[in-house]
Design an enzyme around this catalytic site. Structure first.
Site, PDB file in Angstrom:
ATOM      1  N   ARG A  51       0.806  -1.225   0.000  1.00  0.00           N
ATOM      2  CA  ARG A  51       0.000   0.000   0.000  1.00  0.00           C
ATOM      3  C   ARG A  51       0.837   1.272   0.000  1.00  0.00           C
ATOM      4  NH1 ARG A  51      -3.008  -3.874   1.631  1.00  0.00           N
ATOM      5  NH2 ARG A  51      -1.112  -4.445   2.709  1.00  0.00           N
ATOM      6  N   THR A  52       1.840   1.336   0.844  1.00  0.00           N
ATOM      7  CA  THR A  52       2.546   2.611   0.974  1.00  0.00           C
ATOM      8  C   THR A  52       3.246   2.966  -0.337  1.00  0.00           C
ATOM      9  OG1 THR A  52       2.859   2.177   3.311  1.00  0.00           O
ATOM     10  CG2 THR A  52       4.216   3.904   2.357  1.00  0.00           C
ATOM     11  N   LYS A  81      26.068  -4.077  -2.260  1.00  0.00           N
ATOM     12  CA  LYS A  81      27.517  -3.958  -2.516  1.00  0.00           C
ATOM     13  C   LYS A  81      28.214  -3.220  -1.384  1.00  0.00           C
ATOM     14  CE  LYS A  81      26.663  -3.486  -7.487  1.00  0.00           C
ATOM     15  NZ  LYS A  81      26.764  -2.527  -8.578  1.00  0.00           N
ATOM     16  N   ARG A 102      11.542   3.883   2.659  1.00  0.00           N
ATOM     17  CA  ARG A 102      11.293   2.936   3.763  1.00  0.00           C
ATOM     18  C   ARG A 102      12.577   2.178   4.028  1.00  0.00           C
ATOM     19  NH1 ARG A 102       6.204  -0.990   4.094  1.00  0.00           N
ATOM     20  NH2 ARG A 102       5.365   1.014   4.764  1.00  0.00           N
ATOM     21  N   HIS A 130       6.007   5.754  11.285  1.00  0.00           N
ATOM     22  CA  HIS A 130       5.444   5.681   9.935  1.00  0.00           C
ATOM     23  C   HIS A 130       4.474   6.862   9.811  1.00  0.00           C
ATOM     24  CE1 HIS A 130       3.995   4.218   6.223  1.00  0.00           C
ATOM     25  NE2 HIS A 130       3.685   2.969   6.527  1.00  0.00           N
TER      26      HIS A 130
END
Ligand code: ASP
Length: 302
Positions: A51-52, A81, A102, A130
């Site tokens: 969703r986000t 890396k 995120r 959040h």
């Protein structure tokens, strides 16, 4: 508004303005269809998201913006890396006008903001915060209840690791006469720092042991998923607190049930057709609130 890092940065007036803008965009979507046509927004996700990420990307496209994206940045970007978050952000900053990010670390958004000129929008930082979820949750409560003062909200499930809970209760503590009821297994109880934060701002916090301890005239149930991925090694045995038809019978007609989703079995599907179940409406609101937020940051914020 520049970066969006946590709920603490918002005041009531800003939320009011954002929610009005969100409604205006929603009602006049066509007139916003090229609002950010000259902007490139990067969405960088080091943790899974449905969703986000997709609501942000839909919001970018609906405002006419362009999107560059990496949905599995932990493996598919140079992080594998050995590149630091700071170096990745410095590079993305040069490529884009805004970075939606995120990341599993609680302090990742602040670290990114330190090295970025482009606004950083925290789309979930580990078990910390959040804030854009809190914006859409607060908006959904407002749209359904018509007020944010004088409300009672029960937070259920994983109060320890649930970042949506942390951001939401901080945001709600901006309002008058808010009571938060907390219901979880003891191992997943709300951290004292969050209890202190909201109680210092005048919000009542009441711990309860079972659903039937909650008041029958409760305004909001905010159910959450147990964040198993955050404590796999600790061997916590989880008994979920489940919302089913019988649990719903305890409450009145004015209740609304929210969940940031994804749900597993903590809300039975038999509840989905109950008119008080608002979690799918909530996820749709997420796209509109994120349109409002992008407009605020990229157009009004300039
Ligand atoms: N989607 C929400 C989050 O990213 C809730 C969850 O994953 O349980 O925090």
């Amino acid at each position: 508004m520049r970066h969006v890092l946590g709920s603490e940065q918002f005041c009531r007036e800003e939320l009011d303005k954002l929610f009005k803008l969100t409604d205006h965009i929603r009602e006049n979507e066509r007139s916003y269809s090229s609002a950010i046509a000259d902007k490139v927004v990067a969405t960088i996700f080091y943790e899974p998201s449905t969703r986000t990420r997709l609501s942000f990307e839909a919001a970018i496209l609906r405002l006419g913006g362009k999107n560059i994206s990496t949905e599995n940045a932990l493996e598919m970007s140079s992080a594998i890396k050995g590149e630091t978050l700071e170096d990745t952000i410095r590079v993305m900053d040069a490529y884009s006008d805004c970075i939606v990010m995120r990341h599993p670390d609680k302090d990742s958004a602040e670290r990114a903001a330190k090295v970025s000129n482009a606004p950083i929008l925290n789309a979930g930082a580990g078990s910390g915060e959040h804030p854009t979820q809190a914006l859409l949750d607060t908006y959904t409560i407002y749209k359904n209840k018509g007020r944010l003062d004088n409300i009672s909200v029960a937070i259920l499930g994983d109060l320890l690791y649930g970042r949506t809970i942390h951001s939401l209760i901080k945001m709600l503590s901006l309002y008058e006469n808010v009571t938060i009821y907390g219901l979880s297994i003891p191992q997943l109880a709300l951290g004292q720092e969050y209890i202190d934060y909201i109680t210092e701002r005048g919000t009542k916090y009441i711990k309860v042991d079972k659903i039937t301890d909650l008041p029958k005239d409760l305004d909001v149930i905010y159910q959450t998923r147990t964040q198993t991925e955050r404590f796999e090694k600790e061997g916590i045995k989880v008994e979920e607190i489940v919302i089913d038809k019988t649990a719903m019978d305890h409450f009145g007609d004015d209740l609304i049930v929210l969940h940031p989703l994804p749900r597993r079995h903590e809300i039975c599907t038999e509840v989905d057709n109950d008119p008080r179940a608002k979690y799918f409406e909530q996820s749709l609101n997420g796209m509109y609130v994120r349109m409002g937020l992008l407009y605020e940051v990229l157009v009004n914020g300039k």
